[in-house]
Design an enzyme around this catalytic site. Structure first.
Site, PDB file in Angstrom:
ATOM      1  N   TYR A 135       1.168  -3.308  -3.808  1.00 38.42           N
ATOM      2  CA  TYR A 135       1.096  -2.805  -5.020  1.00 38.42           C
ATOM      3  C   TYR A 135       0.833  -3.346  -6.205  1.00 38.42           C
ATOM      4  O   TYR A 135       1.230  -2.965  -7.252  1.00 38.42           O
ATOM      5  CB  TYR A 135       2.678  -2.051  -5.039  1.00 38.42           C
ATOM      6  CG  TYR A 135       2.953  -0.936  -3.925  1.00 38.42           C
ATOM      7  CD1 TYR A 135       2.094  -0.785  -3.023  1.00 38.42           C
ATOM      8  CD2 TYR A 135       4.157  -0.235  -4.059  1.00 38.42           C
ATOM      9  CE1 TYR A 135       2.371   0.283  -1.866  1.00 38.42           C
ATOM     10  CE2 TYR A 135       4.553   0.417  -2.827  1.00 38.42           C
ATOM     11  CZ  TYR A 135       3.731   0.684  -1.851  1.00 38.42           C
ATOM     12  OH  TYR A 135       4.126   1.618  -0.899  1.00 38.42           O
ATOM     13  N   LYS A 185       3.463  -8.312   9.384  1.00 41.23           N
ATOM     14  CA  LYS A 185       2.258  -8.071  10.525  1.00 41.23           C
ATOM     15  C   LYS A 185       1.159  -9.350  10.758  1.00 41.23           C
ATOM     16  O   LYS A 185       0.191  -9.115  10.525  1.00 41.23           O
ATOM     17  CB  LYS A 185       1.622  -6.718  10.009  1.00 41.23           C
ATOM     18  CG  LYS A 185       0.785  -6.319  10.992  1.00 41.23           C
ATOM     19  CD  LYS A 185       1.387  -5.724  12.196  1.00 41.23           C
ATOM     20  CE  LYS A 185       0.670  -5.118  13.521  1.00 41.23           C
ATOM     21  NZ  LYS A 185       1.336  -4.731  14.805  1.00 41.23           N
ATOM     22  N   ASP A 218       5.809  -2.747  13.049  1.00 40.11           N
ATOM     23  CA  ASP A 218       5.939  -1.654  14.190  1.00 40.11           C
ATOM     24  C   ASP A 218       7.055  -1.793  14.989  1.00 40.11           C
ATOM     25  O   ASP A 218       7.866  -1.041  15.263  1.00 40.11           O
ATOM     26  CB  ASP A 218       4.612  -1.607  14.625  1.00 40.11           C
ATOM     27  CG  ASP A 218       4.068  -2.916  15.282  1.00 40.11           C
ATOM     28  OD1 ASP A 218       4.334  -3.846  14.790  1.00 40.11           O
ATOM     29  OD2 ASP A 218       3.040  -3.013  15.904  1.00 40.11           O
ATOM     30  N   ASP A 242       8.845  -0.395   1.430  1.00 39.94           N
ATOM     31  CA  ASP A 242       8.670   1.228   1.049  1.00 39.94           C
ATOM     32  C   ASP A 242       9.074   2.148   2.014  1.00 39.94           C
ATOM     33  O   ASP A 242       9.521   3.035   2.409  1.00 39.94           O
ATOM     34  CB  ASP A 242       7.550   1.314   0.334  1.00 39.94           C
ATOM     35  CG  ASP A 242       7.587   2.638  -0.717  1.00 39.94           C
ATOM     36  OD1 ASP A 242       8.457   3.446  -0.557  1.00 39.94           O
ATOM     37  OD2 ASP A 242       6.346   3.014  -1.245  1.00 39.94           O
ATOM     38  N   ASP A 246      12.345   4.545   3.698  1.00 40.10           N
ATOM     39  CA  ASP A 246      12.359   5.822   4.050  1.00 40.10           C
ATOM     40  C   ASP A 246      12.859   5.975   5.409  1.00 40.10           C
ATOM     41  O   ASP A 246      13.427   7.191   5.691  1.00 40.10           O
ATOM     42  CB  ASP A 246      11.000   6.477   3.775  1.00 40.10           C
ATOM     43  CG  ASP A 246      10.938   6.954   2.269  1.00 40.10           C
ATOM     44  OD1 ASP A 246      11.546   6.357   1.531  1.00 40.10           O
ATOM     45  OD2 ASP A 246      10.042   7.839   2.095  1.00 40.10           O
TER      46      ASP A 246
END
Length: 347
Positions: A135, A185, A218, A242, A246
């Site tokens: 970001y 990742k 993942d 982020d 959630d």
């Protein structure tokens, strides 16, 4: 009498009623402990943008710097202003200008709340890097509107940024159950994420008392669902954090319970506290927004300000409210009913 100056930015949609609810509850708790809260309401929102062309005034950061803490409701109303404009006009500048590099989000089930999983004995503290990474806002577009259009978004990871968020995570793990999960990742992103793994390993040598695990994003997403009780402190980049938080909100019963803090750990500037749920324009007019996430975020603000007794009063009132079945099911109770129930339990 201790005193704290608080900037209150209700923002958009349900941000206004939940911020009002949180302010009422924490003011009540602080009064019992002889703590004075001096709140200043700032009308910075998408409506402000439509009137002035800015989400906040040009000197907004200078205005906020005078406060001890910032309580934010929600930012965004995409039918009025594109999210890319509202987010980069208010929330992200505050995080970056005040070096609020640690985004903290607790994930656990409150008493009386039934989550979607078969297990309920989890307590995860997600720590998200908050000022750089995916970001960073570095990139651009060329040949717009043509068949040759190109869009580039560059993730920026600095040694300083990665090291400080991981170190913050290690310190939090030391205060909890001594386990840290670092999320990358690195099998696919062989530069930035391998770099993150290397910094994790270097810092782990300084914290031999902490059990360190490395997960691909993942894989840990699956673990959030299949075995959340095995996780303690989770540290991730801006984007991965982020998304994972959630998911964390979902397993704790929904976004109405998801609190967060944007922390400046060296306290050189104010920190900001906000619920995760967003402005929810679709229900903004119904009076049914759950204020618990905002109240919990406000309790985190009190904790950060050193008002631990008042913070404990607020959290105890929240837990007593949900244990009584109030505010546990979306739409079952109004915002005012939940606020009143929490307020009545402040003792």
């Amino acid at each position: 009498m201790a005193a704290h100056k608080i900037a209150l930015i209700p923002g958009d949609g349900i941000g206004t009623p939940v911020t009002q609810a949180a302010w009422k509850v924490i003011s009540q708790a602080c009064a019992l402990d002889g703590v004075e809260l001096d709140g200043t309401w700032l009308d910075w929102s998408c409506d402000t943008f439509l009137k002035t062309g800015r989400m906040m005034p040009e000197d907004g950061s200078e205005t906020l710097r005078a406060f001890d803490g910032i309580l934010l409701g929600a930012v965004g109303w995409p039918q009025k202003v594109p999210d890319s404009v509202s987010l980069h006009g208010l929330l992200l500048p505050i995080r970056k200008n005040f070096t609020q590099y640690a985004n903290i989000r607790p994930h656990r089930l409150l008493p009386g709340v039934v989550g979607p999983l078969r297990t309920d004995n989890f307590d995860i503290l997600c720590i998200r890097e908050n000022t750089e990474g995916e970001y960073s806002g570095a990139g651009g577009r060329v040949h717009q509107g043509t068949a040759d259009e190109v869009a580039v978004e560059t993730s920026i990871f600095t040694r300083k940024g990665v090291e400080r968020i991981l170190r913050f995570g290690f310190e939090q793990a030391r205060k909890r159950r001594g386990k840290l999960a670092s999320v990358t990742k690195s099998n696919a992103q062989k530069y930035s994420m391998v770099f993150w793994d290397e910094v994790t390993d270097q810092l782990a040598a300084e914290y031999p008392d902490i059990e360190v695990s490395r997960y691909h994003v993942d894989a840990i997403a699956a673990r959030f669902v299949m075995a959340p009780e095995t996780l303690d402190v989770v540290v991730a980049s801006n984007l991965f954090g982020d998304i994972l938080t959630d998911l964390g909100a979902a397993i704790q019963g929904g976004l109405g319970f998801a609190a967060s803090a944007n922390i400046n750990p060296d306290r050189s500037a104010p920190s900001m506290f906000e619920p995760v749920h967003g402005s929810a324009p679709d229900i903004a007019h119904l009076g049914i927004a759950n204020p618990i996430a905002a109240i919990w975020s406000a309790a985190m603000m009190l904790e950060h300000l050193g008002e631990t007794a008042s913070a404990a009063r607020v959290m105890a009132a929240i837990e007593a409210t949900t244990a009584a079945g109030i505010g546990t099911t979306p739409g079952q109770n109004s915002t005012d009913e939940i606020t009143r129930a929490v307020s009545d339990r402040i003792v």
